[in-house]
Design a protein around this motif. Structure first.
Motif, PDB file in Angstrom:
ATOM      1  N   ASN A  65       7.616  -8.477  -7.381  1.00 31.06           N
ATOM      2  CA  ASN A  65       7.016  -9.289  -6.322  1.00 31.06           C
ATOM      3  C   ASN A  65       7.819 -10.554  -6.078  1.00 31.06           C
ATOM      4  O   ASN A  65       8.063 -10.932  -4.921  1.00 31.06           O
ATOM      5  CB  ASN A  65       5.567  -9.619  -6.666  1.00 31.06           C
ATOM      6  CG  ASN A  65       4.690  -8.381  -6.674  1.00 31.06           C
ATOM      7  OD1 ASN A  65       5.001  -7.367  -6.059  1.00 31.06           O
ATOM      8  ND2 ASN A  65       3.585  -8.469  -7.395  1.00 31.06           N
ATOM      9  N   ILE A  69       9.560 -11.642  -2.562  1.00 25.81           N
ATOM     10  CA  ILE A  69       9.211 -12.936  -1.958  1.00 25.81           C
ATOM     11  C   ILE A  69      10.476 -13.741  -1.713  1.00 25.81           C
ATOM     12  O   ILE A  69      10.671 -14.299  -0.623  1.00 25.81           O
ATOM     13  CB  ILE A  69       8.215 -13.706  -2.851  1.00 25.81           C
ATOM     14  CG1 ILE A  69       6.843 -13.030  -2.814  1.00 25.81           C
ATOM     15  CG2 ILE A  69       8.108 -15.169  -2.417  1.00 25.81           C
ATOM     16  CD1 ILE A  69       5.881 -13.538  -3.878  1.00 25.81           C
ATOM     17  N   ALA A  72      12.395 -12.244   1.251  1.00 23.45           N
ATOM     18  CA  ALA A  72      11.747 -12.534   2.531  1.00 23.45           C
ATOM     19  C   ALA A  72      11.950 -13.990   2.931  1.00 23.45           C
ATOM     20  O   ALA A  72      12.260 -14.294   4.092  1.00 23.45           O
ATOM     21  CB  ALA A  72      10.255 -12.192   2.458  1.00 23.45           C
ATOM     22  N   ARG A  90       7.469  -6.745   7.406  1.00 23.16           N
ATOM     23  CA  ARG A  90       6.534  -5.670   7.040  1.00 23.16           C
ATOM     24  C   ARG A  90       7.218  -4.597   6.208  1.00 23.16           C
ATOM     25  O   ARG A  90       6.637  -4.057   5.271  1.00 23.16           O
ATOM     26  CB  ARG A  90       5.922  -5.039   8.289  1.00 23.16           C
ATOM     27  CG  ARG A  90       4.850  -5.885   8.900  1.00 23.16           C
ATOM     28  CD  ARG A  90       4.172  -5.176  10.046  1.00 23.16           C
ATOM     29  NE  ARG A  90       3.137  -6.026  10.604  1.00 23.16           N
ATOM     30  CZ  ARG A  90       2.667  -5.907  11.819  1.00 23.16           C
ATOM     31  NH1 ARG A  90       3.119  -4.962  12.617  1.00 23.16           N
ATOM     32  NH2 ARG A  90       1.729  -6.717  12.249  1.00 23.16           N
ATOM     33  N   ALA A  93       7.460  -5.717   2.754  1.00 29.35           N
ATOM     34  CA  ALA A  93       6.155  -5.577   2.101  1.00 29.35           C
ATOM     35  C   ALA A  93       5.906  -4.109   1.716  1.00 29.35           C
ATOM     36  O   ALA A  93       5.419  -3.818   0.617  1.00 29.35           O
ATOM     37  CB  ALA A  93       5.036  -6.088   3.010  1.00 29.35           C
ATOM     38  N   ASP A  94       6.276  -3.188   2.605  1.00 31.57           N
ATOM     39  CA  ASP A  94       6.138  -1.760   2.298  1.00 31.57           C
ATOM     40  C   ASP A  94       7.024  -1.365   1.119  1.00 31.57           C
ATOM     41  O   ASP A  94       6.608  -0.606   0.240  1.00 31.57           O
ATOM     42  CB  ASP A  94       6.512  -0.900   3.510  1.00 31.57           C
ATOM     43  CG  ASP A  94       5.490  -0.968   4.635  1.00 31.57           C
ATOM     44  OD1 ASP A  94       4.357  -1.433   4.399  1.00 31.57           O
ATOM     45  OD2 ASP A  94       5.842  -0.548   5.761  1.00 31.57           O
ATOM     46  N   ARG A  96       8.075  -3.302  -1.275  1.00 32.88           N
ATOM     47  CA  ARG A  96       7.493  -3.888  -2.479  1.00 32.88           C
ATOM     48  C   ARG A  96       6.368  -2.993  -2.998  1.00 32.88           C
ATOM     49  O   ARG A  96       6.259  -2.724  -4.192  1.00 32.88           O
ATOM     50  CB  ARG A  96       6.957  -5.285  -2.203  1.00 32.88           C
ATOM     51  CG  ARG A  96       6.322  -5.922  -3.434  1.00 32.88           C
ATOM     52  CD  ARG A  96       5.544  -7.146  -3.050  1.00 32.88           C
ATOM     53  NE  ARG A  96       4.450  -6.769  -2.174  1.00 32.88           N
ATOM     54  CZ  ARG A  96       3.187  -7.117  -2.389  1.00 32.88           C
ATOM     55  NH1 ARG A  96       2.850  -7.864  -3.402  1.00 32.88           N
ATOM     56  NH2 ARG A  96       2.252  -6.742  -1.558  1.00 32.88           N
ATOM     57  N   MET A  97       5.513  -2.531  -2.091  1.00 35.34           N
ATOM     58  CA  MET A  97       4.418  -1.647  -2.495  1.00 35.34           C
ATOM     59  C   MET A  97       4.948  -0.344  -3.082  1.00 35.34           C
ATOM     60  O   MET A  97       4.421   0.160  -4.079  1.00 35.34           O
ATOM     61  CB  MET A  97       3.494  -1.357  -1.302  1.00 35.34           C
ATOM     62  CG  MET A  97       2.726  -2.566  -0.823  1.00 35.34           C
ATOM     63  SD  MET A  97       1.585  -3.214  -2.046  1.00 35.34           S
ATOM     64  CE  MET A  97       0.402  -1.893  -2.105  1.00 35.34           C
TER      65      MET A  97
END
Length: 109
Positions: A65, A69, A72, A90, A93-94, A96-97
């Motif tokens: 994470n 961060i 980004a 986005r 974020a995807d 990272r997931m």
């Protein structure tokens, strides 16, 4: 004008996305990504089940994470406001997931 950075010595053609071997009629090797995968019911349940993190996994999630961060925050000022910037953030974020899911599922899927 050559491209800056680690890929400066590679041509645009060498850096272009390549189709899956199946799309070109070639056979895929064991290390080739597959365009799809069939999942049985047991695998689907495992993917969508909650996997409480172990202490080691919790540390790994925090590092993953933090890295996303940082990335980004680093790139955001260079991106013009608009749909492209929204998509870039986005997709981070995807990603990272997906990275966290890979840890949670032990790389099984």
């Amino acid at each position: 004008m050559p491209m800056p950075g680690a890929y400066a010595d590679q041509s645009a053609e060498a850096l272009a996305p390549q189709p899956y071997p199946e799309a070109t009629g070639q056979s895929a090797g064991a290390s080739q990504p597959q365009p799809y995968r069939a999942f049985d019911e047991k695998e689907i349940v495992e993917i969508f089940s909650y996997h409480p993190p172990t202490p080691d996994q919790r540390m790994t999630y925090e590092r993953i994470n933090a890295a996303f961060i940082d990335l980004a925050i680093e790139i955001a000022p260079f991106l013009p406001d608009g749909p492209g910037k929204t998509a870039a953030i986005r997709k981070l974020a995807d990603a990272r997931m997906a990275a966290n899911a890979a840890v949670a599922l032990g790389g099984k899927f």
